[in-house]
Motif scaffolding. Structure first.
Motif, PDB file in Angstrom:
ATOM      1  N   GLY A  58       0.819  -1.206   0.000  1.00 50.11           N
ATOM      2  CA  GLY A  58       0.000   0.000   0.000  1.00 50.11           C
ATOM      3  C   GLY A  58       0.852   1.254   0.000  1.00 50.11           C
ATOM      4  O   GLY A  58       0.572   2.226  -0.717  1.00 50.11           O
ATOM      5  N   TYR A  59       1.927   1.240   0.790  1.00 56.10           N
ATOM      6  CA  TYR A  59       2.830   2.385   0.831  1.00 56.10           C
ATOM      7  C   TYR A  59       3.512   2.593  -0.519  1.00 56.10           C
ATOM      8  O   TYR A  59       3.609   3.724  -1.018  1.00 56.10           O
ATOM      9  CB  TYR A  59       3.872   2.180   1.926  1.00 56.10           C
ATOM     10  N   ALA A  60       3.983   1.503  -1.132  1.00 59.15           N
ATOM     11  CA  ALA A  60       4.659   1.617  -2.426  1.00 59.15           C
ATOM     12  C   ALA A  60       3.703   2.136  -3.507  1.00 59.15           C
ATOM     13  O   ALA A  60       4.106   2.913  -4.386  1.00 59.15           O
ATOM     14  CB  ALA A  60       5.242   0.264  -2.829  1.00 59.15           C
ATOM     15  N   LEU A  61       2.440   1.722  -3.457  1.00 57.95           N
ATOM     16  CA  LEU A  61       1.458   2.222  -4.415  1.00 57.95           C
ATOM     17  C   LEU A  61       1.236   3.724  -4.239  1.00 57.95           C
ATOM     18  O   LEU A  61       1.142   4.470  -5.232  1.00 57.95           O
ATOM     19  CB  LEU A  61       0.131   1.471  -4.242  1.00 57.95           C
ATOM     20  N   GLU A  62       1.146   4.172  -2.991  1.00 56.65           N
ATOM     21  CA  GLU A  62       0.960   5.606  -2.749  1.00 56.65           C
ATOM     22  C   GLU A  62       2.180   6.401  -3.180  1.00 56.65           C
ATOM     23  O   GLU A  62       2.063   7.488  -3.748  1.00 56.65           O
ATOM     24  CB  GLU A  62       0.643   5.857  -1.269  1.00 56.65           C
ATOM     25  N   ARG A  63       3.378   5.868  -2.926  1.00 59.27           N
ATOM     26  CA  ARG A  63       4.602   6.564  -3.337  1.00 59.27           C
ATOM     27  C   ARG A  63       4.697   6.622  -4.861  1.00 59.27           C
ATOM     28  O   ARG A  63       5.156   7.637  -5.418  1.00 59.27           O
ATOM     29  CB  ARG A  63       5.823   5.851  -2.761  1.00 59.27           C
ATOM     30  N   THR A  64       4.256   5.579  -5.543  1.00 57.68           N
ATOM     31  CA  THR A  64       4.250   5.603  -7.000  1.00 57.68           C
ATOM     32  C   THR A  64       3.345   6.710  -7.510  1.00 57.68           C
ATOM     33  O   THR A  64       3.724   7.483  -8.408  1.00 57.68           O
ATOM     34  CB  THR A  64       3.778   4.241  -7.554  1.00 57.68           C
ATOM     35  N   ALA A  65       2.138   6.797  -6.944  1.00 62.10           N
ATOM     36  CA  ALA A  65       1.200   7.843  -7.360  1.00 62.10           C
ATOM     37  C   ALA A  65       1.713   9.231  -6.967  1.00 62.10           C
ATOM     38  O   ALA A  65       1.489  10.211  -7.692  1.00 62.10           O
ATOM     39  CB  ALA A  65      -0.170   7.590  -6.741  1.00 62.10           C
ATOM     40  N   PRO A 101       1.406   6.176   5.697  1.00 59.62           N
ATOM     41  CA  PRO A 101       2.212   7.104   6.501  1.00 59.62           C
ATOM     42  C   PRO A 101       2.482   8.393   5.733  1.00 59.62           C
ATOM     43  O   PRO A 101       3.523   8.548   5.078  1.00 59.62           O
ATOM     44  CB  PRO A 101       3.490   6.305   6.767  1.00 59.62           C
ATOM     45  N   VAL A 102       1.546   9.338   5.795  1.00 60.24           N
ATOM     46  CA  VAL A 102       1.652  10.569   5.013  1.00 60.24           C
ATOM     47  C   VAL A 102       2.915  11.370   5.336  1.00 60.24           C
ATOM     48  O   VAL A 102       3.579  11.864   4.415  1.00 60.24           O
ATOM     49  CB  VAL A 102       0.382  11.423   5.200  1.00 60.24           C
ATOM     50  N   PRO A 103       3.296  11.558   6.612  1.00 57.61           N
ATOM     51  CA  PRO A 103       4.532  12.321   6.878  1.00 57.61           C
ATOM     52  C   PRO A 103       5.759  11.735   6.194  1.00 57.61           C
ATOM     53  O   PRO A 103       6.602  12.476   5.673  1.00 57.61           O
ATOM     54  CB  PRO A 103       4.658  12.251   8.406  1.00 57.61           C
ATOM     55  N   ARG A 104       5.846  10.422   6.159  1.00 59.97           N
ATOM     56  CA  ARG A 104       6.985   9.770   5.494  1.00 59.97           C
ATOM     57  C   ARG A 104       6.940  10.002   3.988  1.00 59.97           C
ATOM     58  O   ARG A 104       7.965  10.224   3.349  1.00 59.97           O
ATOM     59  CB  ARG A 104       6.944   8.273   5.809  1.00 59.97           C
ATOM     60  N   ARG A 105       5.758   9.973   3.402  1.00 56.99           N
ATOM     61  CA  ARG A 105       5.610  10.222   1.974  1.00 56.99           C
ATOM     62  C   ARG A 105       5.931  11.663   1.627  1.00 56.99           C
ATOM     63  O   ARG A 105       6.595  11.944   0.614  1.00 56.99           O
ATOM     64  CB  ARG A 105       4.183   9.878   1.541  1.00 56.99           C
ATOM     65  N   ALA A 113       9.605  12.190   1.671  1.00 57.74           N
ATOM     66  CA  ALA A 113      10.243  11.636   0.483  1.00 57.74           C
ATOM     67  C   ALA A 113      10.098  12.572  -0.711  1.00 57.74           C
ATOM     68  O   ALA A 113      11.041  12.761  -1.491  1.00 57.74           O
ATOM     69  CB  ALA A 113       9.653  10.272   0.163  1.00 57.74           C
ATOM     70  N   LEU A 114       8.921  13.179  -0.861  1.00 59.22           N
ATOM     71  CA  LEU A 114       8.714  14.121  -1.956  1.00 59.22           C
ATOM     72  C   LEU A 114       9.600  15.355  -1.816  1.00 59.22           C
ATOM     73  O   LEU A 114      10.070  15.919  -2.807  1.00 59.22           O
ATOM     74  CB  LEU A 114       7.243  14.548  -2.013  1.00 59.22           C
ATOM     75  N   LEU A 115       9.833  15.760  -0.578  1.00 58.16           N
ATOM     76  CA  LEU A 115      10.652  16.945  -0.334  1.00 58.16           C
ATOM     77  C   LEU A 115      12.142  16.627  -0.271  1.00 58.16           C
ATOM     78  O   LEU A 115      12.962  17.521  -0.064  1.00 58.16           O
ATOM     79  CB  LEU A 115      10.214  17.618   0.975  1.00 58.16           C
ATOM     80  N   GLY A 116      12.484  15.356  -0.402  1.00 59.20           N
ATOM     81  CA  GLY A 116      13.890  14.981  -0.374  1.00 59.20           C
ATOM     82  C   GLY A 116      14.482  14.915   1.006  1.00 59.20           C
ATOM     83  O   GLY A 116      15.702  14.955   1.172  1.00 59.20           O
ATOM     84  N   ARG A 117      13.618  14.783   2.014  1.00 54.15           N
ATOM     85  CA  ARG A 117      14.103  14.743   3.396  1.00 54.15           C
ATOM     86  C   ARG A 117      14.016  13.359   4.008  1.00 54.15           C
ATOM     87  O   ARG A 117      14.410  13.155   5.147  1.00 54.15           O
ATOM     88  CB  ARG A 117      13.295  15.712   4.264  1.00 54.15           C
ATOM     89  N   GLY A 118      13.461  12.414   3.277  1.00 59.12           N
ATOM     90  CA  GLY A 118      13.294  11.068   3.830  1.00 59.12           C
ATOM     91  C   GLY A 118      14.279  10.093   3.218  1.00 59.12           C
ATOM     92  O   GLY A 118      14.982  10.392   2.256  1.00 59.12           O
ATOM     93  N   THR A 119      14.329   8.924   3.770  1.00 56.80           N
ATOM     94  CA  THR A 119      15.260   7.911   3.281  1.00 56.80           C
ATOM     95  C   THR A 119      14.842   7.385   1.918  1.00 56.80           C
ATOM     96  O   THR A 119      15.681   6.904   1.161  1.00 56.80           O
ATOM     97  CB  THR A 119      15.318   6.726   4.261  1.00 56.80           C
ATOM     98  N   ALA A 174       3.009  19.088  -4.743  1.00 57.79           N
ATOM     99  CA  ALA A 174       2.432  17.763  -4.538  1.00 57.79           C
ATOM    100  C   ALA A 174       2.484  17.371  -3.068  1.00 57.79           C
ATOM    101  O   ALA A 174       1.515  16.832  -2.522  1.00 57.79           O
ATOM    102  CB  ALA A 174       3.163  16.736  -5.394  1.00 57.79           C
ATOM    103  N   ALA A 175       3.618  17.648  -2.412  1.00 63.09           N
ATOM    104  CA  ALA A 175       3.758  17.320  -0.995  1.00 63.09           C
ATOM    105  C   ALA A 175       2.767  18.122  -0.153  1.00 63.09           C
ATOM    106  O   ALA A 175       2.146  17.593   0.778  1.00 63.09           O
ATOM    107  CB  ALA A 175       5.188  17.601  -0.540  1.00 63.09           C
ATOM    108  N   ARG A 176       2.609  19.397  -0.483  1.00 63.85           N
ATOM    109  CA  ARG A 176       1.691  20.241   0.284  1.00 63.85           C
ATOM    110  C   ARG A 176       0.244  19.783   0.107  1.00 63.85           C
ATOM    111  O   ARG A 176      -0.534  19.733   1.072  1.00 63.85           O
ATOM    112  CB  ARG A 176       1.839  21.695  -0.156  1.00 63.85           C
ATOM    113  N   ALA A 177      -0.120  19.415  -1.125  1.00 58.74           N
ATOM    114  CA  ALA A 177      -1.488  18.970  -1.380  1.00 58.74           C
ATOM    115  C   ALA A 177      -1.795  17.690  -0.608  1.00 58.74           C
ATOM    116  O   ALA A 177      -2.870  17.560   0.009  1.00 58.74           O
ATOM    117  CB  ALA A 177      -1.681  18.740  -2.876  1.00 58.74           C
ATOM    118  N   ILE A 178      -0.861  16.739  -0.614  1.00 57.28           N
ATOM    119  CA  ILE A 178      -1.071  15.483   0.102  1.00 57.28           C
ATOM    120  C   ILE A 178      -1.157  15.718   1.600  1.00 57.28           C
ATOM    121  O   ILE A 178      -2.019  15.164   2.288  1.00 57.28           O
ATOM    122  CB  ILE A 178       0.061  14.496  -0.240  1.00 57.28           C
ATOM    123  N   GLY A 179      -0.263  16.559   2.113  1.00 54.59           N
ATOM    124  CA  GLY A 179      -0.267  16.848   3.549  1.00 54.59           C
ATOM    125  C   GLY A 179      -1.542  17.541   4.001  1.00 54.59           C
ATOM    126  O   GLY A 179      -2.145  17.154   5.013  1.00 54.59           O
TER     127      GLY A 179
END
Length: 314
Positions: free
Chosen positions: A200-207, A252-256, A259-265, A221-226
């Motif tokens: 589920g997480y990988a599908l959301e990250r793909t989208a 896990p929206v904060p983790r996503r 990742a979009l902002l380049g701050r995650g692993t 995109a990150a702001r809209a999701i948050g």
């Protein structure tokens, strides 16, 4: 029947720890396909193993012996153990089959109810008059993006476009089929439930990545999701969203967002060696499971020939 028939039933327990690492170690798209293939492959092999366990015990039944032209049972093992194993395997197969039928019926009913609420038009966007913010990709023919008036008020026009791009990515990628496959696989073997969350997480990250590319702005995109997730925090418990309908506010929206902002692993790929190890571990589980099921089937075939009074190599 030799002991390798038990390996397909054990492999899903070994695959679960590696599956939790896949979404972070691999690219989202690759993680999606690897996790889906693993879930389906292991579920099929474990189901085949149960079926193979049923046959030797069934050979003790006179009607089966007559139909199979058997002059002796298919195994020289202790009859009590063989029959008990076959009975347990048959019971599990019947139980899982019933669970699958129930899940499919529930899934179809959920989709029918959601599509009825969304209206019968062929337009891509369906707006529900509901103050509770929610938005999701509703599968079907055609697939539709469902959004409530509450969600539309919570976002500005640019954020709405990013949100719609995310849900559109789910529909065009037919992600609901992959999620449904994992859900059904988990019904066939309980250990495969561990693959549902990372998939589920990988599908959301793909989208997420598709949406960021569509609007040309990762921060947008990150702001809209948050903002959508914050606005719709209480909506999932009340809305008509089907279980396999994917939404930008899931997981896990904060983790996503990080990742979009380049701050995650996730944004920095794991070392090649780590990625290869993780992928190889999952693939090895599937290969071992499939090879074991095939070996057990060949062994059963030889036993059938022997029980029919024929040479296994004749």
């Amino acid at each position: 029947m030799n002991n390798i028939v038990w390996l397909p039933l054990l492999m899903p327990f070994l695959a679960a720890p590696a599956a939790r690492r896949v979404a972070a170690a691999l690219s989202p798209r690759l993680a999606v396909w690897l996790l889906t293939a693993t879930a389906v492959g292991l579920a099929a092999c474990s189901t085949a193993a149960l079926a193979l366990l049923v046959v030797p015990g069934a050979s003790y039944l006179p009607v089966v012996a007559v139909l199979g032209d058997l002059v002796r049972p298919l195994t020289s093992g202790e009859p009590t153990v063989v029959i008990a194993s076959a009975t347990a395997a048959a019971g599990l197969l019947a139980w899982r089959a019933a669970a699958l039928v129930t899940a499919v019926r529930r899934h179809r009913a959920d989709l029918h109810r959601a599509r009825s609420l969304a209206g019968g038009t062929d337009e891509e966007l369906a707006i529900l008059p509901d103050d509770h913010p929610d938005a999701y990709a509703l599968p079907g023919r055609p697939g539709r993006i469902v959004v409530t008036t509450g969600m539309l008020r919570a976002l500005d026009p640019a954020e709405r476009e990013a949100l719609f791009a995310h849900e559109r990515a789910h529909l065009r990628g037919r992600h609901h089929h992959l999620l449904a496959a994992a859900e059904l696989a988990a019904l066939l073997h309980p250990a495969l439930r561990a693959l549902r969350e990372p998939l589920g997480y990988a599908l959301e990250r793909t989208a997420d990545e598709v949406a960021a590319a569509a609007v040309g702005d990762r921060r947008l995109a990150a702001r809209a999701i948050g903002r959508a997730a914050l606005a719709g925090k209480a909506a999932s418990a009340r809305g008509p969203r089907p279980r396999v309908a994917l939404a930008a506010t899931a997981g896990p929206v904060p983790r996503r967002v990080a990742a979009l902002l380049g701050r995650g692993t996730d944004i920095a790929p794991a070392p090649v060696r780590v990625r290869r190890i993780v992928a190889a571990a999952l693939l090895a589980c599937v290969v071992v499971s499939g090879a074991s099921a095939l070996g057990a089937a060949q062994n059963l075939h030889s036993n059938i020939e022997i029980a029919q009074g024929e040479s296994p190599h004749g």
